[in-house]
Write a protein that holds these residues in place. Sequence first.
Motif, short mmCIF file in Angstrom:
data_model
loop_
_atom_site.label_atom_id
_atom_site.label_comp_id
_atom_site.label_asym_id
_atom_site.label_seq_id
_atom_site.Cartn_x
_atom_site.Cartn_y
_atom_site.Cartn_z
N ALA A 132 0.82 -1.21 0.00
CA ALA A 132 0.00 0.00 0.00
C ALA A 132 0.85 1.25 0.00
O ALA A 132 0.48 2.27 -0.57
N SER A 133 2.03 1.17 0.62
CA SER A 133 2.86 2.36 0.70
C SER A 133 3.41 2.75 -0.67
O SER A 133 3.91 3.84 -0.85
N GLN A 134 3.34 1.85 -1.63
CA GLN A 134 3.82 2.16 -2.98
C GLN A 134 2.69 2.37 -3.98
O GLN A 134 2.94 2.58 -5.16
N ALA A 135 1.45 2.25 -3.51
CA ALA A 135 0.34 2.18 -4.47
C ALA A 135 -0.26 3.54 -4.79
O ALA A 135 -0.37 4.40 -3.93
N ASP A 136 -0.66 3.72 -6.04
CA ASP A 136 -1.39 4.92 -6.43
C ASP A 136 -2.87 4.77 -6.12
O ASP A 136 -3.56 5.74 -5.89
N PHE A 137 -3.35 3.54 -6.18
CA PHE A 137 -4.72 3.25 -5.76
C PHE A 137 -4.81 1.77 -5.45
O PHE A 137 -3.82 1.05 -5.58
N ALA A 138 -5.99 1.33 -4.99
CA ALA A 138 -6.13 -0.08 -4.61
C ALA A 138 -7.31 -0.71 -5.32
O ALA A 138 -8.30 -0.04 -5.61
N VAL A 139 -7.18 -2.00 -5.62
CA VAL A 139 -8.30 -2.78 -6.10
C VAL A 139 -8.73 -3.70 -4.96
O VAL A 139 -7.93 -4.47 -4.44
N LEU A 140 -9.97 -3.54 -4.55
CA LEU A 140 -10.52 -4.37 -3.48
C LEU A 140 -11.39 -5.43 -4.14
O LEU A 140 -12.38 -5.11 -4.80
N VAL A 141 -11.00 -6.70 -3.99
CA VAL A 141 -11.74 -7.78 -4.63
C VAL A 141 -12.70 -8.38 -3.61
O VAL A 141 -12.29 -8.76 -2.51
N ILE A 142 -13.97 -8.46 -4.00
CA ILE A 142 -15.01 -8.97 -3.10
C ILE A 142 -15.70 -10.16 -3.75
O ILE A 142 -16.07 -10.12 -4.93
N ASP A 143 -15.82 -11.23 -2.99
CA ASP A 143 -16.51 -12.43 -3.45
C ASP A 143 -18.00 -12.24 -3.19
O ASP A 143 -18.44 -12.18 -2.05
#
Length: 451
Positions: A132-143
Amino acid sequence: DVDTMRIDTAPAKDQKDKIDVLKAWKESTEKQVVNFVVVGHVDAGKSTLMGRLLYDTGAVAERTLQKFRKESEQIGKGSFALAWVMDSTDEERERGVTIDIATSHFSTPKTHFTILDAPGHADFIPNMIAGASQADFAVLVIDSSPNAFEAGFHRQGQTKEHTLLLRSLGVKKLVVAVNKLDVTNWSQDRYLEILQQVEQFTLNAGYRRENITFVPLAGLSGINVIHPLGPDAAALTAWYSGPTLLEALETATSTGEADRAVDKPLRLILTDVFRGSIQNPVSVSGRIDSGHLQAGDEILCIPSKQLATIKSLSINETPAQWAVAGHNVVLNLANIDPIHLRVGDVVCDKNWPLEPKERLTMKLLAFETLLPMSVDVHKGRLHAPGEVKVLLETVEKGTGVVSKIRPRVVKAGELARVGVMVQVEHGVPIETGDKVVLRSRGVTVAAGVVE
Ligand code: GDP
């Protein structure tokens, strides 16, 4: 005598030979470079979905997938082929570096993406922090399949912890992949039910609505991942006409923030130090967190305080003359002995050296009850022992108004200012503006920013 141990020399460039990197960067028509982190509960389908992205964008050859199909069918797990694609491009695991974030790459005509894969098991949170400290954004995967969303979101699931942590680490944008919707026969009701619950939670966690995109999809069959919806997706097109996952990724790509980081002093945390060829005996790699650099620059390594010269460099394995914040680089160094370089060290501008702090004032969000206590202080992939020394004040969310001075405890969910001591001899270079996570006995107790 350090000098006699230097194994290679290269002259630092004269000032007049230097490139105006900021100008070159602004004028370049190169693809934008974006890093994102993938999080979600175990079995949400993260590996399968990322394998699908890599395969459908052509980052992985047909031949490779066929091979995995055959192998996974032999062991009766045909659906694992796509997940194995993800693992096969996983450079870090292949090289056998300690448990760590894995990276893979894919490109579109506009953007070069790096996926930072953070395992979902509870004890892998430190890796997620690193990602996360290197990320520009996050993809949250939900089942989205029956009960699976509920298990990952409400019960022992990590979805909420991940989402809160990401926000505390400065990640502002989320793409929520509502995955495995095929299992529900593409039920719009189920999609909306999940959307509403995740939306409410993420807004409470401090995300802004305009920075969250929801995408209904199925990673396994690839519906709504990169290809426009066709007849095979009639059940989805009946009620959905929004972006595919890939479109959402391109939209989430933030340029505004990367812009500002480029003007700041150079900071690059080493993720690897390796002995290269005879020509390049000492090489290091990492992502430039802020600032810029070019071949010929003299850089300062912290904590060893040794200078080194950048002989040459590459960005994502392509030779380059210069690089800026956001780029993943390999630097071939001269005029330094590798004994002065360790994973986690910081390469910085010699005129604006990083000065590691021992006493920190942090503004943080408590995940658990916070008292004066011993903690592990995490920054990126680094951590060191430390101590919460004083609880200075609690602060109202939103307004920032001080609600209580010198509280005896900070309760879970409260925002507070605290004084933290960190043992800098362990080499974690922390400075103002850094995002830091405090953990204790394997549990995340708080996360926030150094003031
Ligand atoms: P991870 O632990 O989040 O990386 O999850 P995996 O990618 O290993 O997937 C977990 C399981 O879910 C595997 O059995 C996959 O085949 C299955 N799966 C993944 N995506 C989908 C999907 O879109 N639809 C269905 N029905 N199953 C999926």
